[in-house]
Design an enzyme around this catalytic site. Structure first.
Site, PDB file in Angstrom:
ATOM      1  N   THR A  83      35.151  -4.469  17.527  1.00 37.72           N
ATOM      2  CA  THR A  83      34.089  -3.671  19.677  1.00 37.72           C
ATOM      3  C   THR A  83      35.265  -3.727  20.378  1.00 37.72           C
ATOM      4  OG1 THR A  83      32.891  -5.241  18.838  1.00 37.72           O
ATOM      5  CG2 THR A  83      32.915  -4.783  20.868  1.00 37.72           C
ATOM      6  N   ARG A  87      20.536  -8.149  12.100  1.00 38.40           N
ATOM      7  CA  ARG A  87      21.024  -8.896  12.917  1.00 38.40           C
ATOM      8  C   ARG A  87      21.732  -8.806  14.318  1.00 38.40           C
ATOM      9  NH1 ARG A  87      26.192  -9.285  15.239  1.00 38.40           N
ATOM     10  NH2 ARG A  87      27.122 -11.323  15.158  1.00 38.40           N
ATOM     11  N   GLY A 126      24.493  -9.071  17.977  1.00 33.59           N
ATOM     12  CA  GLY A 126      25.272  -9.954  18.258  1.00 33.59           C
ATOM     13  C   GLY A 126      25.137  -9.828  19.611  1.00 33.59           C
ATOM     14  N   ASP A 127      26.137 -10.171  20.670  1.00 32.30           N
ATOM     15  CA  ASP A 127      26.040 -10.255  21.621  1.00 32.30           C
ATOM     16  C   ASP A 127      26.926  -9.358  22.988  1.00 32.30           C
ATOM     17  OD1 ASP A 127      29.051 -10.124  20.777  1.00 32.30           O
ATOM     18  OD2 ASP A 127      29.652 -10.529  22.211  1.00 32.30           O
ATOM     19  N   THR A 159      33.881  -9.622  23.185  1.00 30.91           N
ATOM     20  CA  THR A 159      34.564  -9.696  21.720  1.00 30.91           C
ATOM     21  C   THR A 159      34.470 -11.059  20.567  1.00 30.91           C
ATOM     22  OG1 THR A 159      35.660  -8.369  20.219  1.00 30.91           O
ATOM     23  CG2 THR A 159      36.960  -8.786  21.911  1.00 30.91           C
ATOM     24  N   GLY A 160      34.492 -10.925  19.840  1.00 30.17           N
ATOM     25  CA  GLY A 160      34.311 -12.567  18.837  1.00 30.17           C
ATOM     26  C   GLY A 160      33.013 -12.394  17.604  1.00 30.17           C
ATOM     27  N   GLY A 206      29.404 -13.050  17.456  1.00 28.63           N
ATOM     28  CA  GLY A 206      28.504 -12.978  18.441  1.00 28.63           C
ATOM     29  C   GLY A 206      27.661 -14.216  18.770  1.00 28.63           C
TER      30      GLY A 206
END
Ligand code: ASP
Length: 369
Positions: free
Chosen positions: A203, A231, A233-234, A254-255, A257
């Protein structure tokens, strides 16, 4: 007035030696305009042993290019918004990162893009998810924010809005790259998780503080390899992967989410900074000696109080520790009004860079640099 404030500051150093002064007054003048900028291109199991010298050099060059693009705008008095957009569009166009071209594949073999942008001046925000034909999703997020009627658009509606706004649309194949397709195939064949197959999150994000004191955060991603069932994400969730508030900070994450959503990472960091600063001010005010009538002998002015870089780091680290406790990995970049940007990540590495009006300009990949 300044003399009184300076006196107050001296007293307060004695009262609270560890948390008042960021740098000495020569380096940090609370009244001097300053800019600060940071970018990331994902965090994860990024270790020297897994990178060829060519890959290492290519990532550093790409990061430096995105960093320089934003830093130049800020140094010339441009806006935090323009700096963030400049850096993110470059990284979206670069197939090395999991955003725009080079995005990861969904379980069904598509590239579905998420992005968000937030303006710390008034907390206006734009976010999009599940976009398949918009070349630069961060530009679509900006249009959503500028339009102002909604904050978060998804799928076909978001694409229709993009087309109405005249954004560049591309064939979905534009985003597809062979390494990402192979990752999906390997995931299915070996029944791997997204983390196993990707090793890193790619990301991209940027946060900026401009000379006028405005802060902006932006993030763009393809999400996680093999994501299913629509889905999200964050990244496009305001307050999780992306958040900005001029009172406190701007954050891009980033990670994994899911964990960043559950820990409300972006908002938690900004709230943590506000609490730390407020507590410092309250403690300082409470420490002022009273005269015989019970009135403070001098006034502690809020502008004399600022957090050190290490205080900002501590707040970011505490929130990332919370993510880790939940079971999540990844990282954040944070700018605040108080000084250089900080990074916090609980992975072996993170593609990152930061630059400031004080002359800092650096990119990094591994955790030990
Ligand atoms: N945070 C992103 C997501 O969960 C993935 C990433 O950082 O690469 O969608």
């Amino acid at each position: 007035m300044r003399a009184i404030l300076a006196f107050a500051a001296v007293i307060l150093v004695l009262v609270s030696p560890t948390s008042l002064m960021a740098q000495d007054e020569e380096e940090y003048d609370p009244f001097a305009p300053r800019w600060s900028f940071a970018i990331h291109g994902g965090a994860g199991t990024i270790e020297r042993a897994n990178m060829t010298p060519e890959q290492d050099a290519a990532y550093r060059a790409a990061l430096q290019q995105a960093l320089d693009a934003g830093a130049k705008i800020l140094a010339e008095g441009g806006s935090a918004m323009d700096a963030v957009i400049a850096a993110i569009t470059l990284m979206e166009d670069d197939p090395k990162f999991n955003a725009g071209k080079g995005a990861v594949f969904t379980w069904e073999g598509a590239n579905e893009l998420d992005a968000a942008l937030m303006d710390g001046r008034d907390r206006s925000a734009g976010a999009v998810t599940g976009v398949k034909t918009v070349k630069n999703p961060i530009l679509l997020a900006r249009e959503v924010m500028k339009d102002g009627r909604h904050v978060f658009l998804s799928g076909a509606g978001a694409e229709e809005f993009a087309s109405d706004k005249g954004l560049e649309l591309v064939d979905p194949e534009y985003f597809a790259t062979e390494p990402r397709r192979r990752s999906l195939e390997r995931m299915k064949a070996q029944q791997l998780s997204a983390i196993d197959v990707d090793v890193k999150f790619g990301t991209v994000g940027a946060v900026a503080l401009d000379l006028e004191g405005n802060m902006v955060a932006g993030t763009s991603t393809g999400g996680l390899t093999g994501k299913r069932w629509g889905r999200i994400g964050d990244v496009p969730v305001i307050g999780a992967g992306t958040y900005a508030d001029n009172r406190d900070c701007a954050v891009s994450a980033t990670g994994q989410g899911e964990y960043f959503i559950r820990a409300a990472v972006g908002h938690s960091i900004c709230q943590g900074l506000r609490y730390s600063w407020r507590k410092m001010l309250d403690d300082a005010q409470a420490s002022v000696p009273l005269d015989e009538d019970g009135n403070p002998t001098f006034i502690v002015h809020a502008s004399e109080m600022w957090l050190e870089e290490s205080d900002v780091q501590a707040v970011a680290d505490a929130v990332m520790a919370d993510v880790k406790d939940l079971g999540g990995t990844g990282g954040v970049i944070v700018v605040s009004p108080f000084g250089p940007a900080v990074f916090s990540f609980n992975t072996p590495g993170m593609y990152r860079g930061r630059a400031t009006s004080a002359g800092v300009s650096e990119v990094g990949i591994y955790g030990d640099e």
